[in-house]
Motif scaffolding. Structure first.
Motif, PDB file in Angstrom:
ATOM      1  N   GLY A 196      -6.903   1.844  -3.767  1.00  0.00           N
ATOM      2  CA  GLY A 196      -5.791   2.465  -3.084  1.00  0.00           C
ATOM      3  C   GLY A 196      -5.460   1.820  -1.756  1.00  0.00           C
ATOM      4  O   GLY A 196      -6.039   0.799  -1.362  1.00  0.00           O
ATOM      5  N   GLU A 232      -5.839   7.833  -1.242  1.00  0.00           N
ATOM      6  CA  GLU A 232      -6.403   6.682  -1.949  1.00  0.00           C
ATOM      7  C   GLU A 232      -6.053   6.714  -3.434  1.00  0.00           C
ATOM      8  O   GLU A 232      -5.781   5.679  -4.050  1.00  0.00           O
ATOM      9  CB  GLU A 232      -7.920   6.640  -1.760  1.00  0.00           C
ATOM     10  N   THR A 244     -10.408   3.752   7.404  1.00  0.00           N
ATOM     11  CA  THR A 244      -9.102   4.417   7.318  1.00  0.00           C
ATOM     12  C   THR A 244      -8.221   4.057   8.498  1.00  0.00           C
ATOM     13  O   THR A 244      -7.020   3.770   8.346  1.00  0.00           O
ATOM     14  CB  THR A 244      -9.288   5.944   7.246  1.00  0.00           C
TER      15      THR A 244
END
Length: 421
Positions: free
Chosen positions: A16, A62, A102
């Motif tokens: 992702g 994701e 992230t």
């Protein structure tokens, strides 16, 4: 996956937009034991403001089930990255690694003109951390602004309360050589909190060590860059810091956030040299206890110990602070199990409302421990915590400064002069 997290190497990277370790994503079983230890969840009560809520959001983005949009980005940026959840997690979820990756993805995701401008502005702001001379020069107008009450409110908690004496403090420590101990000086502390470094050098010398500072060319450890998602910039700074302190002598760090970052260079850079470097890093209290403490004179003064998150939850070295101070001071503990104070590096400037709400809970815990009693001081081993608490009127000092003040005998500088300040 790499980053200053202490996590193991990834086995499977998700396909992702976040590029997260799939095994880490499924390791969280949503048990909720992290909730009492999460400062943003404690002040908001929102699931998305908790570690398991943020992990759930990461899985959704994701997997393509939720958009990579502003609401997701906001939830990720509102995390203080205190890592208290990791210490409480029975499954050993490396939340810091997930958040680091992230935030790096968020920086790369900002492809709009506004996003690119924001990313450029962030990098330019971080560049000043590599130039201690710039920071020292900025100290004087900042001092004038503080005295004239001209510093914007949102920045007051993330800047030290400066004084002429602090700005004029000279660190009488040579650069380079083959010392017994390296003293990592960093950026903000080297410019605006030199008195802490001077106290660290005094105490190390009182124990018989020869001390040197890094050679020119390295300043910032890269911790703030990694927290902001600027992973490549953090890696470049890590390489420069490693080159500035060669050999195998231990490295004393008197900033908990910097110490956590230096101890994680092995996972940040992913090579044997970085792993070996990280193994040399010690929080100053940790190193002093290992080497044997110099003699002190009991002061009879009461000290409330406040554990910075990166000392307690990441380095797990907070016990050494108590050993360091116990011979000279009467120690008191808070009853909040080391909950974050809300400083979080640049968090107090970037998220002032949440940072203030989190700090209010810490202030209440400090008051219950007697921190507002006459003559009592709070000991905190991280500059960000010291600034954040000091801005709220707390009398706060670095543990090594308190220890140096209680030394039984004076020490001598490299020039042979007595240093008994």
């Amino acid at each position: 996956m790499s980053g200053p997290t202490g996590a193991s190497s990834p086995s499977t990277v998700a396909a992702g937009p976040l590029g997260l370790d799939a095994d880490e994503l499924v390791a969280c079983v949503s048990c909720g034991l992290c909730l009492p230890h999460c400062p943003t969840y404690r002040v908001t009560g929102l699931e998305l403001a908790s570690p398991r809520g943020r992990i759930t959001a990461m899985r959704a983005v994701e997997g393509g089930h939720e958009p990579f949009d502003d609401s997701f980005i906001t939830a990720m940026h509102e995390c203080v990255q205190c890592r208290g959840c990791e210490a409480a997690c029975p499954s050993g979820v490396h939340f810091g690694a997930l958040m680091s990756t992230t935030r790096t993805a968020i920086v790369e995701h900002q492809a709009t003109p506004k996003g690119r401008a924001s990313r450029l502005g962030l990098r330019l702001a971080m560049r000043v951390l590599d130039r201690p001379t710039w920071l020292r020069a900025l100290g004087w107008p900042l001092l004038a602004g503080q005295r004239a009450h001209l510093v914007p409110r949102r920045f007051r908690s993330s800047l030290p309360r400066l004084s002429v004496a602090t700005l004029r403090t000279h660190l009488d420590v040579p650069a380079g050589g083959t010392p017994d101990v390296w003293l990592f000086t960093g950026c903000v502390m080297d410019a605006w909190m030199t008195d802490v470094h001077a106290a660290t050098a005094r105490v190390l010398r009182a124990g018989g060590a020869t001390v040197a500072r890094p050679t020119p060319g390295a300043a910032c450890c890269g911790a703030l860059h990694e927290h902001a998602g600027l992973h490549a910039d953090a890696a470049r700074r890590a390489a420069a810091v490693m080159a500035s302190m060669p050999g195998d002598a231990p490295i004393a760090v008197d900033s908990a956030g910097c110490g956590a970052a230096l101890k994680a260079y092995g996972s940040l850079l992913g090579n044997d040299a970085a792993v070996a470097f990280s193994a040399r890093v010690r929080d100053v209290a940790e190193l002093l206890v290992e080497r044997g403490l110099p003699a002190v004179v009991p002061t009879g003064r009461r000290v409330v110990v406040q554990d910075p998150c990166h000392l307690r939850h990441v380095q797990r070295s907070h016990g050494a602070v108590r050993t360091l101070l116990a011979g000279a001071y009467e120690l008191a503990e808070t009853d909040d199990d080391g909950l974050c104070c809300g400083a979080g590096g640049a968090y107090a400037a970037l998220e002032p409302r949440l940072a203030a709400d989190i700090r209010d809970r810490k202030l209440a815990a400090l008051r219950r421990a007697g921190a507002d009693s006459p003559g009592t001081v709070v000991a905190s081993a991280n500059p960000g915590c010291m600034m954040h608490l000091g801005a709220a009127g707390v009398s706060v000092a670095h543990p090594v400064v308190l220890f140096a003040a209680a030394l039984a005998t004076p020490t001598r500088t490299p020039n042979g002069e007595t240093d008994d300040r």
